[in-house]
Design an enzyme around this catalytic site. Structure first.
Site, PDB file in Angstrom:
ATOM      1  N   HIS A   1       0.837  -1.559  -0.223  1.00  0.00           N
ATOM      2  CA  HIS A   1       0.126  -0.010   0.515  1.00  0.00           C
ATOM      3  C   HIS A   1       0.694   1.061   0.434  1.00  0.00           C
ATOM      4  O   HIS A   1       1.395   1.897   1.170  1.00  0.00           O
ATOM      5  CB  HIS A   1      -0.914  -0.261   1.309  1.00  0.00           C
ATOM      6  CG  HIS A   1      -2.475   0.910   0.506  1.00  0.00           C
ATOM      7  ND1 HIS A   1      -3.939   0.409   1.742  1.00  0.00           N
ATOM      8  CD2 HIS A   1      -1.840   2.358   0.855  1.00  0.00           C
ATOM      9  CE1 HIS A   1      -4.341   1.403   1.399  1.00  0.00           C
ATOM     10  NE2 HIS A   1      -3.763   2.504   0.518  1.00  0.00           N
TER      11      HIS A   1
ATOM     12  N   GLU B   1      -3.952   0.190  -5.623  1.00  0.00           N
ATOM     13  CA  GLU B   1      -4.809   0.906  -6.544  1.00  0.00           C
ATOM     14  C   GLU B   1      -2.859   1.057  -6.784  1.00  0.00           C
ATOM     15  O   GLU B   1      -2.306   2.946  -6.933  1.00  0.00           O
ATOM     16  CB  GLU B   1      -4.931   2.496  -5.594  1.00  0.00           C
ATOM     17  CG  GLU B   1      -5.980   2.507  -4.703  1.00  0.00           C
ATOM     18  CD  GLU B   1      -6.103   3.258  -4.249  1.00  0.00           C
ATOM     19  OE1 GLU B   1      -5.714   4.410  -3.971  1.00  0.00           O
ATOM     20  OE2 GLU B   1      -7.138   3.803  -3.864  1.00  0.00           O
TER      21      GLU B   1
ATOM     22  N   ASN C   1     -11.782   0.355  -5.513  1.00  0.00           N
ATOM     23  CA  ASN C   1     -12.272   0.840  -4.046  1.00  0.00           C
ATOM     24  C   ASN C   1     -12.875   2.189  -4.653  1.00  0.00           C
ATOM     25  O   ASN C   1     -12.265   2.481  -6.156  1.00  0.00           O
ATOM     26  CB  ASN C   1     -10.290   1.517  -3.938  1.00  0.00           C
ATOM     27  CG  ASN C   1      -9.337   0.988  -2.762  1.00  0.00           C
ATOM     28  OD1 ASN C   1     -10.082  -0.510  -2.677  1.00  0.00           O
ATOM     29  ND2 ASN C   1      -8.499   1.043  -2.798  1.00  0.00           N
TER      30      ASN C   1
ATOM     31  N   GLU D   1     -12.316  -0.216   0.023  1.00  0.00           N
ATOM     32  CA  GLU D   1     -12.567   0.833   0.076  1.00  0.00           C
ATOM     33  C   GLU D   1     -13.749   2.103  -0.358  1.00  0.00           C
ATOM     34  O   GLU D   1     -13.654   1.431  -1.645  1.00  0.00           O
ATOM     35  CB  GLU D   1     -11.457   1.578   0.186  1.00  0.00           C
ATOM     36  CG  GLU D   1      -9.337   1.505   0.133  1.00  0.00           C
ATOM     37  CD  GLU D   1      -9.115   2.415  -0.055  1.00  0.00           C
ATOM     38  OE1 GLU D   1      -8.207   3.339  -0.063  1.00  0.00           O
ATOM     39  OE2 GLU D   1      -7.270   1.886   0.094  1.00  0.00           O
TER      40      GLU D   1
END
Ligand code: GAL
Length: 470
Positions: A118, A163, A305, A373
């Site tokens: 992350h 991401e 997300n 998320e």
């Protein structure tokens, strides 16, 4: 009503909450470096201490229990486990920390969902080229194998990379996230490519060595806004919205779920722009070769997300520079009826999540989906009675329910971002996303539930009791 085994979670990330940046043999990460460069982060703040979860994990656990979560999504700090990024040098105290977190969660009947990466690359690997270097994929794979081997007896839900879009664009195009590069129109595509290769290698390692015994599931977390044409009757706007989704969700979802390759729209837009600018050489968007791991099929579920939506129209004015923005050629606007919550980019559009879920179902072969998320931020004077955020969670979760019941999307879980206020990257501590307030002005770093946390807990408990009556 949600399916009986629906996951009700909240998410965090190592750098945003742990602190302990030099504790017990942890190596530095690119965020430790980035925050030390003046002017990068709001008021030059950093995550040296953050919520101090490295020492105060029990406080986090109490929050998790108070909410009644069934799942908790956390990330591992690569540099805490492997200080120089390689498995030749393991930091056992880092292993002990995560063992305790995982064991405590399981003892509380909470399933961990663990993200391997992350945003916090070990600095030692950045020094060797970081995500721009093709070698990073094998290094990531080694790290992933180490984690599967060490924690996979207890962790059944894995996210390899969080991401990749944000790492590639904000970290290597816009320079507003670590490592702070502005290598426009070139580096982000290389980084995205290496992230896909790294993810796929790790997925294949899990499948060949760990899956039969550990019986878990592995994916990558893909972020995307929902994009719709500014004028739904205008073909140019429709095409622009399609380009926007191809450059965001499609960039990573197409290779993994649909074709093993980037979306045609994205490939042709980048190549056409290269031609226009007289950029010669190989395509700026790398292509997968037979030396690369197979990318197609390397996800056991879709991890989404979602934060916001945009209306899209072509940019019109042709920019004569290399950049992702000119490749994509879209102008994104906010509908004035969408409320903005805290940070300027976050327009509240709960229906966009339902539309995106339906889009994922229809275009990606109806995968199981976890919303990994989704959240609402607060900026400025503190509001413990955060009425707008309560409304936000209610309406968003009701859109998810419609996606499940009316659209037949196979949504398996929902994770609120975030369990508690934390270090919000370049915004430092000025932006609060928590279900719990953290008092950063006091050494005790107490966590106090917001009204929205209480509401979320009620929704979870109602849903659980509804299920037991079924
Ligand atoms: C995501 C990121 C999180 C969190 C959130 C809110 O992009 O994964 O770490 O910061 O945005 O901005």
């Amino acid at each position: 009503m949600f399916p009986p085994d629906f996951a009700w979670g909240a998410a965090t990330a190592a750098y945003q909450i742990e602190g302990g940046w030099q504790a017990d043999g942890k190596g530095p990460s690119i965020w430790d470096t980035f925050c030390r460069e003046k002017g990068r982060v709001f008021e030059d703040q950093n995550g040296d201490l953050a919520c101090n979860s490295y020492e105060l994990w029990e406080k986090d656990l109490a929050c998790i229990q108070q909410l009644g979560l069934t799942h908790y999504r956390l990330s591992l700090s690569w540099a805490r486990l492997l200080p120089d990024g390689t498995s030749q040098n393991v930091n056992q105290r880092g292993v002990q920390y995560y063992n305790k977190v995982i064991d405590d969660l399981l003892a509380s009947d909470v399933s961990p969902m663990v993200t391997l990466y992350h945003f916090d690359l070990p600095q030692a690997l950045q020094d060797q080229g970081g995500w721009k270097s093709p070698d990073i994929a094998a290094l990531f794979d080694n790290y992933a194998k180490f984690c599967f081997q060490t924690f996979g007896d207890r962790v059944k839900l894995w996210i390899t990379i969080n991401e990749p879009y944000v790492c590639a664009k904000l970290g290597h195009e816009d320079g507003i996230h670590a490592p702070g590069l502005k290598d426009k129109g070139i580096a982000p595509y290389v980084v995205g490519h290496n992230m896909l290769r790294a993810h796929a290698m790790a997925w294949h390692s899990y499948s060949s060595t760990y899956r039969a015994k550990q019986k878990g599931a592995v994916s990558l977390a893909i972020n995307s806004d929902w994009f719709e044409p500014l004028d739904p009757g205008c073909n140019e706007d429709i095409a622009a919205a399609q380009r926007a989704i191809a450059f965001t969700l499609g960039w990573f979802a197409w290779p993994v779920f649909v074709t093993g390759d980037y979306p045609e729209v994205m490939k042709s837009a980048i190549d056409a722009q290269s031609d226009k600018l007289g950029y010669n050489g190989t395509s700026r968007l790398p292509r997968f070769s037979s030396d690369d791991p197979t990318i197609l099929g390397t996800a056991d579920f879709f991890a989404l997300n979602y934060y916001t939506s945009r209306k899209v129209t072509p940019r019109g004015s042709c920019e004569h520079t290399l950049s992702m923005k000119s490749d994509q050629d879209t102008e994104e606007v906010l509908d004035p009826s969408w409320p903005i919550c805290g940070v300027s980019w976050l327009a509240v559009v709960p229906y966009g999540l339902r539309k995106l879920l339906k889009y994922i179902k229809d275009t990606l072969g109806n995968p199981a989906v976890y919303i990994t998320e989704n959240g609402f931020s607060q900026v400025g004077p503190l509001q413990m009675k955060d009425v707008q955020r309560c409304e936000f969670y209610k309406s968003t979760i009701s859109e998810v329910a419609k996606a499940v019941q009316e659209d037949g999307v196979n949504v398996r879980g929902y994770f609120a971002w975030s369990l508690m206020d934390n270090f919000e990257w370049a915004d430092g501590f000025s932006v609060r996303f928590g279900l719990f307030h953290v008092d950063f002005s006091d050494a005790a770093l107490d966590r106090t539930i917001y009204q929205s946390g209480q509401e979320y807990a009620k929704m979870i408990s109602k849903n659980k009791s509804g299920q037991s009556k079924m």
